[in-house]
Design a protein around this motif. Structure first.
Motif, PDB file in Angstrom:
ATOM      1  N   GLU A 288       8.174   9.448   1.600  1.00  0.00           N
ATOM      2  CA  GLU A 288       8.298   8.472   2.685  1.00  0.00           C
ATOM      3  C   GLU A 288       8.247   7.066   2.117  1.00  0.00           C
ATOM      4  O   GLU A 288       7.395   6.760   1.273  1.00  0.00           O
ATOM      5  N   ARG A 289       9.115   6.209   2.578  1.00  0.00           N
ATOM      6  CA  ARG A 289       9.111   4.819   2.136  1.00  0.00           C
ATOM      7  C   ARG A 289       7.791   4.153   2.544  1.00  0.00           C
ATOM      8  O   ARG A 289       7.332   4.294   3.665  1.00  0.00           O
ATOM      9  N   GLY A 290       7.228   3.410   1.621  1.00  0.00           N
ATOM     10  CA  GLY A 290       6.009   2.666   1.909  1.00  0.00           C
ATOM     11  C   GLY A 290       4.734   3.454   1.713  1.00  0.00           C
ATOM     12  O   GLY A 290       3.647   2.894   1.841  1.00  0.00           O
TER      13      GLY A 290
ATOM     14  N   GLY B  85       1.598  -2.126  -0.604  1.00  0.00           N
ATOM     15  CA  GLY B  85       1.396  -3.482  -0.105  1.00  0.00           C
ATOM     16  C   GLY B  85      -0.020  -3.695   0.381  1.00  0.00           C
ATOM     17  O   GLY B  85      -0.586  -4.772   0.213  1.00  0.00           O
ATOM     18  N   ARG B  86      -0.604  -2.666   0.991  1.00  0.00           N
ATOM     19  CA  ARG B  86      -2.009  -2.759   1.374  1.00  0.00           C
ATOM     20  C   ARG B  86      -2.895  -2.420   0.181  1.00  0.00           C
ATOM     21  O   ARG B  86      -3.931  -3.030  -0.043  1.00  0.00           O
ATOM     22  N   GLN B  87      -2.497  -1.407  -0.581  1.00  0.00           N
ATOM     23  CA  GLN B  87      -3.097  -1.070  -1.868  1.00  0.00           C
ATOM     24  C   GLN B  87      -1.978  -0.830  -2.865  1.00  0.00           C
ATOM     25  O   GLN B  87      -0.826  -0.629  -2.481  1.00  0.00           O
ATOM     26  N   ASP B  88      -2.337  -0.828  -4.153  1.00  0.00           N
ATOM     27  CA  ASP B  88      -1.351  -0.462  -5.170  1.00  0.00           C
ATOM     28  C   ASP B  88      -1.935   0.644  -6.029  1.00  0.00           C
ATOM     29  O   ASP B  88      -3.060   1.109  -5.812  1.00  0.00           O
ATOM     30  N   PHE B  89      -1.171   1.089  -7.029  1.00  0.00           N
ATOM     31  CA  PHE B  89      -1.632   2.207  -7.850  1.00  0.00           C
ATOM     32  C   PHE B  89      -2.867   1.846  -8.670  1.00  0.00           C
ATOM     33  O   PHE B  89      -3.687   2.728  -8.968  1.00  0.00           O
ATOM     34  N   ASP B  90      -3.029   0.603  -9.050  1.00  0.00           N
ATOM     35  CA  ASP B  90      -4.248   0.224  -9.765  1.00  0.00           C
ATOM     36  C   ASP B  90      -5.479   0.520  -8.916  1.00  0.00           C
ATOM     37  O   ASP B  90      -6.508   0.968  -9.429  1.00  0.00           O
TER      38      ASP B  90
END
Length: 276
Positions: free
Chosen positions: A206-208, A234-239
């Motif tokens: 799913e996108r996003g 955008g709310r969280q990232d992989f880091d």
């Protein structure tokens, strides 16, 4: 982009009467609300008369219910009872509940607990944070294994024969620009997952939507299920998500330990491998 139906042609044209009846039940479940016979027929590859006969038989046996006033069919009480028993006896959810609650209180993210169902992911539990992520998955839903974090985490730790069977059931349909659409690409990703011990979903289904996922393995390295944490890009990232992997792995270990006394067919699997 239109999503694939979760009812496969294999399920509709399964072996004999039982396989086709189960296909009809899958259609009713996937519609997700009381459905008219015409809707069920439209989703089936079976002849109209065959569908109506199955609807009548399933209703007679309590697997479906029929409202003659609204002229709709829905899941019957007998099937609900069987599902409840199956959930208690065959699902990781009751075993994992305490540990998932503890994890949720620490990470405050959307958590999924899943098991493999043939070549698909069966979501058996889902915990929401205070700001839930809107996405496809929910408890009881079936999703693709090849393009979800939890699906890939489980596939990576299957034995050779099990992986070959699951790979053969993947559609490799492109859901997003990031979806892996070939066996070769997926196998390469699974090798990386085995090496590092966790999987990611980088907007592949799913996108996003992004996630990290870990397998739940018994002490003998038998796959029991998978655990994932999901976030909105955008709310969280992989880091942010990578920091949660150690606590996820600890939770998976605790779930597996409690599952040691659970009625999981590990003994049968080991016996079969020994040829006894």
């Amino acid at each position: 982009m239109a999503k694939q139906t979760q009812v496969t042609q294999r399920e509709l044209d399964g072996p004999g009467t039982v396989g086709r009846a189960l296909g009809i039940l899958d259609i009713v479940a996937d519609i997700g609300r009381p459905a008219r016979a015409s809707e069920i027929q439209a989703a089936s590859s079976l002849p109209k008369g065959t569908v109506y006969r199955f609807l009548q038989t399933l209703t007679d046996h309590g697997m479906l219910s029929h409202d003659p006033h609204r002229r709709v069919y829905f899941i019957g009480a007998r099937l609900v009872r069987l599902a409840h028993v199956a959930w208690k006896q065959s699902s990781l959810a009751p075993v994992a509940k305490t540990h998932l609650d503890a994890l949720a209180s620490q990470v405050r993210q959307t958590i999924h607990l899943a098991q493999l169902d043939g070549g698909h992911v069966l979501y058996v539990d889902k915990l929401f944070p205070s700001r839930p992520v809107e996405m496809f998955s929910s408890a009881g839903k079936v999703g693709p294994a090849y393009c979800t974090g939890v699906g890939k985490a489980m596939m990576a730790f299957l034995g050779e024969d099990g992986l070959a069977s699951v790979m053969a059931q993947q559609s490799f349909y492109r859901f997003t620009d990031n979806t892996l659409t070939s066996p070769e690409a997926l196998l390469a990703d699974l090798a990386l997952i085995r090496k590092r011990g966790f999987a990611i979903d980088n907007e592949e289904h799913e996108r996003g939507i992004i996630c990290v996922a870990v397998p739940i393995l018994s002490r003998n390295r038998i796959l029991l299920g998978g655990l994932s944490i999901t976030a909105l890009q955008g709310r969280q990232d992989f880091d942010d998500l990578y920091k949660l992997v150690p606590i996820m792995q600890e939770t998976a270990t605790r779930i597996a330990a409690d599952a040691a006394d659970w009625r999981y067919p590990e003994i049968d699997i080991e016996t079969k491998e020994l040829g006894t």
